[in-house]
Structure formats: C-alpha cells, structure tokens
Design an enzyme around this catalytic site. Structure first.
Site, PDB file in Angstrom:
ATOM      1  N   THR A  53      25.454  48.238  78.564  1.00 46.91           N
ATOM      2  CA  THR A  53      26.318  47.131  78.034  1.00 46.91           C
ATOM      3  C   THR A  53      26.967  46.290  79.003  1.00 46.91           C
ATOM      4  OG1 THR A  53      27.711  46.992  75.757  1.00 46.91           O
ATOM      5  CG2 THR A  53      28.708  48.303  77.791  1.00 46.91           C
ATOM      6  N   CYS A  58      36.655  43.880  76.540  1.00 42.77           N
ATOM      7  CA  CYS A  58      36.339  45.135  75.627  1.00 42.77           C
ATOM      8  C   CYS A  58      36.279  46.268  76.510  1.00 42.77           C
ATOM      9  CB  CYS A  58      34.929  45.007  74.954  1.00 42.77           C
ATOM     10  SG  CYS A  58      34.683  43.899  73.622  1.00 42.77           S
ATOM     11  N   HIS A  75      31.474  50.566  72.345  1.00 39.48           N
ATOM     12  CA  HIS A  75      32.171  49.086  73.169  1.00 39.48           C
ATOM     13  C   HIS A  75      33.133  48.339  71.926  1.00 39.48           C
ATOM     14  CE1 HIS A  75      30.604  45.228  75.062  1.00 39.48           C
ATOM     15  NE2 HIS A  75      31.843  44.961  74.492  1.00 39.48           N
TER      16      HIS A  75
END
Lengths: 212, 120
Positions: A53, A58, A75
């Site tokens: 990711t 985040c 996430h």
C-alpha cells in the site's frame, strides 16, 4: 528451452473469502504474489502473500499470527474531527478506525490465527495534506490508543514525518520494506487520500441495517 | 430509563457503544463475550441486547440462541453489531432469534434510531 533466470511463478494462492475485490497480481520485481490495497481496504492472507500500500496521512496496521503465519494489513484514516468532540469514544469519529482494526483482527482469527500470537506493526500517519495538518498525527494517536485498550503491543513502527511511504508487508514472515516517496511527485497519493477523507467524513451509506 | 446490554470482545467498541448509548440517556451493562453476556443478562433485566458476532468463548449467535431459551429474554430485542456483511452469517443470526443485523461501521445516529424503532 534455454537457460532462464526468471523466477518460476508458483500458482496464485486462493483469495481469502470476502476479499475478491482486492487487486491481486504477480509482482515481477519481488517475485511474489501480491495484493495492493487502497484507502479503506484491507487484505488478509494465510498463504504468505505480499501486501502493498501507499500511505500519506493514513495509517496501516500490519497484524500477523507469528506462529501460524497468517497476516494482513488495513489502511484507514479517521473522519475530520467535529468541533465539539475529540473523544476516542465518539462513535462518529472513530467508527472507521474501530471498524478497520476490528475487521482485520477478526479476519485473521477466522483464518485460524490466535489473539495471543498477534504481532502488530504500524506505518503511515505522515503530514502530507496541507489543509489537514493534524490528520496523520491524529490517526497515529487513535491507533496507539486502540491497541493499548485491546492489550496489543506494537513491535515495530514507522510513523509521522512529512513524506508518503510505500509499504511492502509479507503476511507470513511479518517482514516489512518501507520506501519513503518523494512528496512532490506523489499527487496520486494526495488525491486518493483527499477523496477518501471526503468519503469517510460525509458518507451516509455506511452501516447497513436490516430488521428481521 | 431503558437498560441495554452491550456485548463485544473489543474494549474500544464497548467504550464507543457505551458512550453513544449513555449520551442518549440509556443505562448500559457491558460484557466481553457471550458467556459474560448471558451472566449479565440474568443479573440485570435488560430491555435490549446489542451484540457482536465474532467473540472468543461464546459467539454472539450462540448467545442469542441461549438468551431466547430464557423466559425473560424470549421477546427482548437483540441486535447484532458486526463486521460480517455476508448472507450466511446473517441467516444464522436470524435463525438464532436475532431481531436485526447492523453492519459496522455505523453512525451513532443510525444505531440510536434503530434502537428506538425496536424498543417501540
């Protein structure tokens, strides 16, 4: 057939039930089967896949049963705080964070993981969106508090700072590679997070309710 | 004042649910799994039960089935609060006697409106 240096590609492991929507692919650079998750998504594997990711403000929690090698990554970010409350018990503000953490842990346990074997690693929470300065730090504070309440210790982390990160997590070994990305050239990360931030702050569609 | 039993193995979820319910004027009793939930239900006469599905020791669906066997809880509304959106689990919950199925993440208002609806 000539000599080949190419890594023999094993059969792709079966997808975990309920996660068919996740983008899974053969990663040629690493020579592994991989799954890439976007803001709001999560992936869990019992077959040692690489989970990838890209994080701005985040946070991603990487959690694994260290004995059985069943692991996954989420996430997420919290919606923007409303002015009146910044309480971690506030359901409106913490619903996505609580959901992302609980969902990840539940899926690992469902695949055969055990709570006492869980190993947690945390990444992200950078300060990359100019207009939302404290978002990353707030996400980090939330996830630390959450884990403390659940009695889970953080074994490794790479948090805060100002640069986006690309995280590669190996769900069976728990090994992680983090690459800091160039802030300016990563408008995709910023755009995706902005869209996601808007979605979690304004969404009216979450929480399906059915009365029997 | 209505009393609500909130059963969830996550301390964070219990804190969030309790806060939401207490802010709306409900009395809240908490439990961390199905077994504790059954004990609490017998000690306190609760007007409604909110329960997670996946929990250690005793899951929420088994607890619901057990509660339905108790005279005091035969008709008490039982709402499942879960990350499970799949149809299989939902039918299991329905067959066990649950009143409704709420998929996380939910907004506090959604939860409170549903509670008000089933309390009548």
């Amino acid at each position: 057939m000539g000599l080949s240096t190419q890594i023999e590609r094993p059969i792709q492991p079966p997808v975990t039930k309920g996660m068919e929507n996740i983008n899974r692919y053969w990663d040629r650079t690493m020579g592994v089967w991989a799954a890439k998750i976007l803001p709001g998504e999560l992936y869990v594997s019992a077959h040692g896949e690489m989970i990838v990711t890209v994080l701005g403000s985040c946070v991603a929690a990487c959690i694994r049963d260290r004995v059985r090698g069943i692991g996954g990554m989420n996430h997420f970010m919290l919606p923007q705080a409303n002015s009146t409350s910044n309480h971690w018990a506030d359901a409106l503000e913490t619903r996505y964070g609580n959901w992302a953490m609980e969902f990840l842990i539940n899926e690992i346990l469902k695949l055969g993981g055990r709570k006492e074997n869980l190993e947690v690693k945390l990444f992200g929470g950078g300060q990359i969106l100019e207009n939302m300065t404290d978002v990353g730090a707030r996400n980090v504070e939330f996830v630390r508090e959450y884990l403390k309440r659940e009695g889970l210790r953080v074994e490794a982390e790479d948090l805060l700072g100002v640069r986006p990160r690309k995280v590669l997590y190996f769900s069976d070994t728990g090994s992680v590679k983090v690459r800091r990305l160039n802030q300016v050239s990563n408008t995709t990360v910023v755009d995706r997070e902005r869209a996601y931030a808007k979605q979690v702050t304004t969404s009216d569609t979450d929480g399906s309710i059915e009365l029997f | 004042m209505s009393k609500i039993l909130a059963v969830d193995d996550s301390a964070s979820m219990r804190q969030m649910i309790s806060f939401t319910l207490k802010s709306a004027g409900f009395d809240v009793v908490e439990a961390a799994d199905g077994i504790e939930g059954l004990n609490q239900a017998q000690q306190h006469k609760c007007d409604l039960v909110l329960s997670d599905v996946n929990m250690p020791n005793m899951d929420g669906i088994t607890m619901t089935r057990e509660l339905r066997g108790l005279p005091d809880y035969k008709y008490t509304p039982i709402l499942m609060l879960t990350t499970e959106s799949g149809g299989d689990k939902k039918s299991e919950g329905k067959n066990a006697g649950a009143t409704g199925w709420i998929v996380k993440p939910f907004k506090p208002d959604q939860l409170l409106n549903t509670i008000k609806k089933v309390l009548g």
